[in-house]
Enzyme design. Structure first.
Site, PDB file in Angstrom:
ATOM      1  N   ASP A  29       0.858  -1.175   0.000  1.00  0.00           N
ATOM      2  CA  ASP A  29       0.000   0.000   0.000  1.00  0.00           C
ATOM      3  C   ASP A  29       0.903   1.236   0.000  1.00  0.00           C
ATOM      4  OD1 ASP A  29      -2.322   1.590   0.274  1.00  0.00           O
ATOM      5  OD2 ASP A  29      -2.019   1.695   2.429  1.00  0.00           O
ATOM      6  N   LYS A  30       0.326   2.393  -0.286  1.00  0.00           N
ATOM      7  CA  LYS A  30       1.137   3.614  -0.305  1.00  0.00           C
ATOM      8  C   LYS A  30       0.932   4.433   0.956  1.00  0.00           C
ATOM      9  CE  LYS A  30      -0.080   7.309  -2.533  1.00  0.00           C
ATOM     10  NZ  LYS A  30       0.035   8.314  -1.460  1.00  0.00           N
ATOM     11  N   PHE A  83     -18.642   9.532   4.569  1.00  0.00           N
ATOM     12  CA  PHE A  83     -17.751   9.120   3.480  1.00  0.00           C
ATOM     13  C   PHE A  83     -17.775   7.606   3.340  1.00  0.00           C
ATOM     14  CE2 PHE A  83     -13.729   7.562   1.927  1.00  0.00           C
ATOM     15  CZ  PHE A  83     -13.507   8.364   0.808  1.00  0.00           C
ATOM     16  N   ARG A 103      -2.036  14.882  -1.992  1.00  0.00           N
ATOM     17  CA  ARG A 103      -3.358  14.274  -2.009  1.00  0.00           C
ATOM     18  C   ARG A 103      -4.382  15.387  -2.230  1.00  0.00           C
ATOM     19  NH1 ARG A 103      -3.699   9.323   0.840  1.00  0.00           N
ATOM     20  NH2 ARG A 103      -5.695   9.903   1.732  1.00  0.00           N
ATOM     21  N   LYS A 126      -7.077  -5.186  -5.242  1.00  0.00           N
ATOM     22  CA  LYS A 126      -5.778  -5.478  -4.647  1.00  0.00           C
ATOM     23  C   LYS A 126      -5.619  -6.975  -4.377  1.00  0.00           C
ATOM     24  CE  LYS A 126      -5.125  -1.026  -2.255  1.00  0.00           C
ATOM     25  NZ  LYS A 126      -4.889  -0.391  -0.946  1.00  0.00           N
TER      26      LYS A 126
END
Length: 1436
Positions: A405-406, A737, A806, A1006
């Site tokens: 993952d980043k 969200f 981001r 993923k």
């Protein structure tokens, strides 16, 4: 009828759960309670009882093939016609093996039983109708339908639907650290209709029926409805469910009804515990055991045939052939079959019975050293490595693919507000960028103290800071004081003292995250926004000059309101701040401040705004800091720290000093105007508890511009404006969200205009598609303005993404009363529905979130973790393919990839973005064709040793070195690949790539990618992540590594290993992984060799005893040989041996490839060791045989030297294999050999009639007095080991293996060793290609460089030519706009578009801004130079 009723009830339970109150049925029999079908709250994680332990444990152990095999051998030995040994004695080895494992299982289960007993005995308050009050009951006695009362800091005993909270807003706060490790508080709300209640909830008045979904393990998903007596329904979701194991915080009393209990609670359904995985060595070992079984059957078959042939040589029945009771003799065929079974019993130890137990013990030792490695300990988080899977340590040394993952894995997940754009105007925040360049954060307390020493405080307030710190130390609800439920698999131990001292008590609240230095240009615009809001509050018409001020005000209001941040204070960080719904001005009006400024003859209002960074201060504070002083020394100090700024360029937003600064200003007029507001504002600093670091960063950014979030309740949000006025917004609805919508919306009523406003923030790829169409505008000027704003904002977004930020877009929408009323009705219906609830809620959200008006966008920086570039470079040198799978925007991910050296500046990067399967197929074909031109076809897969190696990329046909290839794709392209059955082409292309970057990928994608690579390429994979969205990826890989970061512990709980920093992966794999694999692989091979060598001695003897199944070694000696004499040296070897030192392994990462290629244990090494074992057994048997051939010694006198020689040979063989020699190694080898003589002497001295008619009495004593015995024992091992020693000598002298070379380097002195390593690395480093830009150590954000570029061939199919127009990244629109500034870039783009094939040098492809001058801190991943980029080699 009764059975049919049960079936109907079961079918009903399968669909949904119906819960009613237990109070009406109190005192009734259990069968009359409608909730009787649900399980109780008692938990049982232990597997055994006193009665079931022995049979159940034996049954489980017999699932292991080796144990089942040996039990079968024991059973055969009890058959009289077959027994080769004493039946009772043959039981001993398997009993010892089973007993050791059983004791371990019993100890672990006893711990689980005690833990269960403690949890089940906890007490809670359950309402009793008989007592008319809440009574104490144990957790195990709680039932579905009971009413539970919980108090602050109490742990929730079951999954409970919240019906009452002492909070006036109907909110209950939870700490979910026991479930997911997240330290920030979560809000849970009372079910609608129950929030407006009296002082206390009355359970007896509850007559509703609850209908909800059946138990499942989704922690964040729950749906249902409550049916009232009047048949109306009220929907509820996960926001009203209190989960078992969580802790009540900030709420005095909460009451709810139990929905799920015991093992049906979500916490227990998620409690799978450590998972069992089979390592690659174990799989290989199982195959080799079957090979040993084949050898065994061949030897037994030879024995059976030989027995029949030998008996056939007798004309009469020999004396030892005894007939049965009827005088009949066994037929030769049946006798041969019996001898076959007897030989199986005799040669049973060919299968190493103790190998499995030894492997478990070795792995425990390896894990012990892993846990105690200080290099894998992180002081900041007080966490060391955790090993949750105990049986796959050796796989750490064979990793071929890493999927990472980043965010939070490669980066710190510390979101820092970097820059923003509002209505098309970009604010770069250069001062904030300079502040972030500081390599090391200063200590918060010392920084504040340094700051306040720069200011002049009145004498009466000098002790303010210490006083307030002292008050801040007494926190009423400290986390460290909370009890935690020791749920299996969920408990987390901390060093409380360390956490108290080094970690902030509030998540996402470090200095680097909180402090934002405002942009001076934007501050002046905020002044206009404040004036605009002031005119709204006074009812005056706004001035035309303030036209854009409303958008700026809405932008910061959206940042402040559109989130789920909870407000608390530093002195009481767990006490939520609430304010009454009033618009009382805490500060003064702007007119009064202007008059004050005029009286004090200050330059302008904008100057004061430029120093009002602390958003919780009113203008008076900055005014006090900017008052000119007569003393030059004071003026110098003030210039350093004026306006509340800290010495590093940021501000320290603390409120207790406001009175100090206000009091410092000269003149009574200042006191008169600002005294009251100052007193009202005096208090502790506000703390923001956010569920994500992005939310916290945006709220802190708004606070820097004096738009301060003061309090939040489910119904209202209070915001303090720059002029000090507080506005309270009524929250009408909140759309949380989610990963599907990728946005969040809040519907509020504006207190000044009365309008219903929807504030939305979300991913730019989503928000930009939901904006209002400019073509619908009637006014042409407005249409042009909207298009201009959108175009500028998009360019700024592309700029931010290329800088690695981001991005989030901010938008708003104004609703009419009628539209909102109609939408709210649809929303309530969706919430009350049980079927398709998620789909209906999604549909209602989409109806609301459209036709939005764009306000602006933000860029948030997520800094690289320390050591990430070096770690990735080392892993790449080790031959590990690294893929980054992230949900971030493509441009952001690409720049992170360059910064962390995943992509190099000289790489050819292919970027593929398409939704069409046909397009994707064509592009993959084009890319493969182009890559093969430079790299040639792939080498065929290597199948050596049964292991499929990833093919090495051959050098190009031409003399010049071909550039490395990188691949960048997005989630839509992955969908096209999976749906279009293009996996083979995709994998073929990726095998040419040294790195792959997958952007905008979902958690499911993923895991699908990991499974695709793992299964199709047959490689060992490792996945590493830190968040809940990485769980599926972690579980899909052969090894899952979780990072205990800021996103909770869900990734850790589903992982096999848990680390606290990505850089720890370097030593974990390159050092510990190599050691674990090397030790265990060589130990397994040694075990096979040892047992085959020893058992062959018995086999050779059968040729001289008529294949009768007799032995020349006493059976007790046979048992002791494996259990005692040769068991300890392999264990020490497997735990302590180091073939290469840690320093050399870290300096030469390519040594890791030996594990990837399975060099220590493969098909070749296995059969070589088998051949060596056969040779050594021949030597160990026939040299003593030839020595004693014509003598008259008895059978045991002949067998004792053979047994002694074989033991010496096997131990010396072990000594040759050892690469590390310590005192422990020497003592264990010598001790094992001496133990053999001691045990043999004692046993032969006391065993007079142990094995009648042949007894080993005094045999060893007699042999020790015979010189021949010593000569044979010295000569035979030398002859047996000579071939192996000779081979190792040649290998060490002429071998070219990197491992052998590294072992030679390790033996050199330190200075020479370093020189040799440097020489090695210089030879390994590729030569510089003329004209190429070499990679630099600075963490720049280079262009997508490559040394060649191609475009579409002219002989494309019509479909392929149609796709050519789409060959541009969405983020490269900005690049095209900037081509006119760069002649090279413009020329390249023109040639690319024309379809020409050209070869460009990277130095020419690099734009002028690619190597901007200036130093960049190693922690900062991105360059702040020119943002222009050259195109990728093939961008679709």
């Amino acid at each position: 009828m009764r059975k049919e009723g049960k079936k109907r009830r079961k079918r009903k339970e399968d669909k949904k759960r119906v819960v009613v109150s237990n109070l009406p049925f109190e005192g009734w029999t259990h069968k009359e309670n409608p909730n009787r079908h649900y399980r109780g709250n008692q938990i049982k994680t232990s597997k055994y009882t006193v009665l079931s332990f022995i049979p159940k444990n034996i049954f489980e152990q017999l699932h292991r093939f080796a144990n089942f095999y040996f039990v079968g051998i024991v059973v055969l030995n009890f058959i009289p016609v077959l027994n080769a040994f004493q039946p009772e004695v043959s039981v001993i080895p398997i009993c010892i093996i089973l007993s050791v494992t059983a004791i371990k299982d019993a100890w672990e289960d006893l711990r689980r039983y005690k833990s269960d007993k403690v949890i089940n005995s906890r007490e809670c308050l359950v309402y009793s109708r008989k007592e008319q009050s809440y009574v104490q009951k144990c957790w195990k006695d709680v039932r579905v339908g009971d009413f539970i009362q919980m108090q602050c800091n109490e742990i929730i005993p079951a999954d409970i639907l919240l019906l009452f909270s002492s909070d006036p807003s109907g909110v209950c706060h939870l700490e979910t650290a026991n479930l997911d490790g997240e330290t920030n508080l979560k809000q849970r709300r009372v079910v609608k209709g129950f929030s407006q209640q009296e002082v206390q909830f009355q359970p007896e008045h509850f007559h509703n029926t609850i209908v909800c979904e059946k138990p499942n393990n989704h922690l964040n998903k729950f749906k249902g409805y409550m049916e009232h007596p009047d048949q109306t329904r009220t929907g509820f979701g996960s926001e009203s469910l209190l989960l078992r194991g969580c802790t009540i915080r900030n709420t005095e009393v909460a009451v709810g009804i139990v929905i799920y209990t015991g093992h049906e609670t979500k916490a227990m359904l998620n409690n799978s515990g450590p998972r069992y995985k089979r390592s690659k060595i174990e799989r290989r070992m199982n195959r080799d055991i079957f090979s040993c079984i084949g050898i065994l059957f061949l030897m037994c078959l030879i024995g059976a045939v030989g027995h029949g042939l030998w008996n056939g040589t007798f004309t009469e029945h020999p004396p030892f052939d005894v007939p049965d009771a009827k005088g009949n003799y066994l037929p030769l065929a049946l006798g041969g079959f019996y001898m076959f079974l007897t030989m199986i019993i005799l040669l049973q130890i060919l299968i190493p019975i103790s190998l499995y137990v030894s492997i478990e013990l070795v792995k425990l030792g390896q894990i012990f050293f892993l846990h105690n490695d200080l290099d894998l300990y992180d002081e900041e988080t007080d966490l060391s490595i955790q090993c949750r899977a105990l049986n796959i340590t050796e796989d750490l040394g064979q990793i071929q693919y890493i999927f990472s993952d980043k965010t939070g894995t490669l980066t710190e997940n510390k979101m820092v507000f970097r820059r923003c754009t509002i209505m098309g105007h970009e604010y770069s925040h250069q001062e904030n960028a300079k502040r972030l360049e500081t390599p090391k954060e200063l200590d918060s307390d010392s920084e504040e103290w340094t700051h306040y020493r720069c200011l002049s405080f009145p004498a009466r307030r000098d002790q303010g800071p210490e006083t307030m710190r002292g008050q801040g130390g007494s926190q009423p609800l400290r986390r460290s004081q909370s009890a935690r439920v020791p749920i299996q698999g969920h408990s987390r131990q901390r060093s409380i003292g360390r956490c108290e001292s080094s970690q902030p008590s509030v998540a996402f609240s470090s200095s680097i995250e909180k402090d934002v230095t405002p942009d001076k240009n934007l501050l002046s615009k905020v002044q206009d926004a404040a004036l605009w809001l002031e005119t709204l509050s006074d009812g005056r018409p706004p001035k035309p000059s303030l036209a854009n001020a409303s958008s700026i005000a809405d932008f910061f209001l959206a940042l402040t309101i559109c989130n789920s941040v909870m407000v608390s204070t530093t002195t009481e960080p767990r006490q939520r701040v609430t304010m009454p719904p009033s618009t009382k001005a805490l500060g003064t009006s702007l007119e009064k401040i202007q008059q004050l400024f005029h009286r004090l003859k200050l330059s302008s209002l904008s100057q004061s705004f430029s120093s009002t960074a602390p958003s919780d201060m009113d203008l008076g504070e900055s005014l006090g800091a900017n008052i000119p002083t007569t003393d030059s020394e004071e003026r110098d100090d003030g210039s350093v720290c004026s306006g509340g700024y800290s010495t590093d360029g940021g501000y320290k937003s603390s409120t207790w000093e406001q009175g100090d600064i206000l009091g410092a200003g000269p003149g009574a007029s200042l006191e008169e105007v600002l005294q009251a507001p100052a007193l009202s504002l005096a208090g502790p600093e506000l703390c923001y508890e956010a569920e994500s670091p992005d939310e916290a960063a945006l709220v802190h950014a708004a606070r820097a511009y004096s738009f301060t979030l003061v309090s939040r309740t489910p119904e209202q949000v209070t915001v303090r404006l720059p002029q000090g006025t507080c506005l309270t917004f009524d929250v009408l609805c909140t759309l949380e969200f989610d990963s599907v919508r990728k946005r969040m919306s809040v519907v509020v009523r504006h207190p000044l205009t009365g309008e219903i406003v929807v504030y939305t923030k979300g991913a730019d790829c989503v928000i930009m598609d939901l904006l209002e169409d400019p073509a619908c505008m009637t006014d042409i000027d407005v249409e042009k303005k909207m298009r201009k704003i959108r175009a500028r904002t998009q360019r700024h977004l592309d700029l931010y993404a290329r800088d690695g930020l981001r991005t989030l877009c901010i938008a708003k929408k104004v609703l009419s009363e009628e539209d909102f009323r109609r939408w709210a009705s649809f929303r309530r219906e969706a919430e009350a529905s049980l079927n398709n609830r998620d789909e209906l809620l999604m549909e209602t959200a989409q109806h609301l979130e459209n036709q939005l008006t764009l306000l602006g966008a933000t860029g948030i920086e997520d800094r690289l973790q320390e050591g990430v570039p070096d770690t990735i470079a080392a892993l790449r040198e080790a031959g590990i393919q690294l893929w980054v799978l992230t949900g971030d925007k493509q441009e952001t991910a690409v720049n992170i990839a360059y910064a962390c050296r995943l992509l190099d500046q000289t790489d050819t990067v292919y970027s593929i973005n398409t939704e069409s399967q046909e397009t994707c197929d064509s592009i993959l074909n084009l890319a493969l064709e182009e890559v093969k031109q430079f790299h040639g076809p792939l080498k065929p897969d290597s199948k050596l040793s049964g292991f499929r190696l990833p093919p090495a990329t051959p050098p190009p046909a031409s003399g010049a070195a071909a550039p490395d290839v990188g691949l960048v794709i997005d989630g839509k392209t992955l969908n096209a690949i999976f749906q279009g059955k293009l996996e083979e082409k995709f994998l073929e292309l990726t095998r040419y790539c040294r790195s792959v970057l997958c952007c905008r990928s979902t958690p499911l994608q993923k895991s699908m990618l990991v499974k695709l690579v793992r299964d199709r390429l047959r490689v060992i994979t490792l996945s590493i992540g830190d968040g809940a969205n990485d769980v599926s990826m972690i579980q899909a890989a052969d090894i899952g590594v979780g990072i205990s970061g800021q996103e909770g512990m869900q990734a850790v709980m589903s992982s096999d290993f848990a680390i606290s920093r990505f850089r720890h992966l370097k030593k974990l794999l390159l050092v510990h992984g190599h050691w674990c694999y090397s030790r265990l692989a060589r130990m397994v091979v040694y075990y096979f060799y040892k047992n085959v060598c020893y058992v062959n001695l018995l086999f050779w003897y059968q040729f001289f005893c008529g294949f009768s199944g007799s032995t020349m070694i006493d059976y007790w000696q046979l048992i002791f040989f494996n259990l005692f004499f040769t068991s300890l040296p392999p264990l020490v070897f497997g735990v302590l041996d180091k073939d290469i030192s840690m320093e050399t392994l870290l300096a030469l990462p390519e040594l890791y490839k030996s594990g990837q290629n399975s060099e220590c244990y493969n098909l070749l090494t296995f059969w070589i060791s088998m051949a060596d074992a056969f040779y050594q057994s021949l030597v160990c048997f026939f040299i003593p045989y030839l020595t004693y051939k014509d003598s008259d010694i008895d059978v045991f006198t002949f067998g004792t030297p053979i047994n002694t020689i074989s033991l010496a040979t096997i131990l010396l063989h072990q000594a040759i294999e050892m690469k590390t020699w310590t005192i422990i190694h020497g003592l264990v080898l010598a001790g094992s050999f001496l133990m053999y003589f001691v045990v043999s002497l004692v046993y032969n001295a006391i065993c007079v009639t142990c094995n009648s008619p042949t007894n080993p009495y005094w045999v060893m004593e007699g042999q020790l007095s015979d010189p021949t015995f010593y000569l044979v024992c010295f000569l035979t091992p030398a002859v047996a080991l000579l071939p192996r020693y000779f081979f190792l000598t040649l290998q060490g002298t002429y071998g070219k293996s990197p491992i052998l070379r590294a072992q030679k380097i390790d033996k050199l002195p330190v200075d020479k060793r370093e020189l040799e390593i440097q020489s090695w690395r210089s030879r390994q480093r590729p030569a510089t290609i003329p004209g190429e830009a070499q990679p630099t150590n600075r963490l720049g954000s280079p262009a997508s460089d490559q040394s060649f570029r191609s475009s579409t061939p002219k002989n494309l199919s019509p479909a392929e030519r149609g796709y050519k127009e789409a060959w541009a990244l969405p983020g490269e629109r900005c690049s095209r706009d900037h081509t006119r500034d760069d002649p090279y870039l413009g020329d390249s783009w023109a040639k690319f578009s024309s379809g020409e094939h050209l070869l460009l040098e990277p130095s020419r492809m690099m734009t002028s801004g690619a190597y901007s001058s200036g130093q960049t801190n190693s922690n900062r991943p991105f360059r702040r130079g020119s943002h222009r980029r050259s195109q990728s080699s093939l961008t679709i």
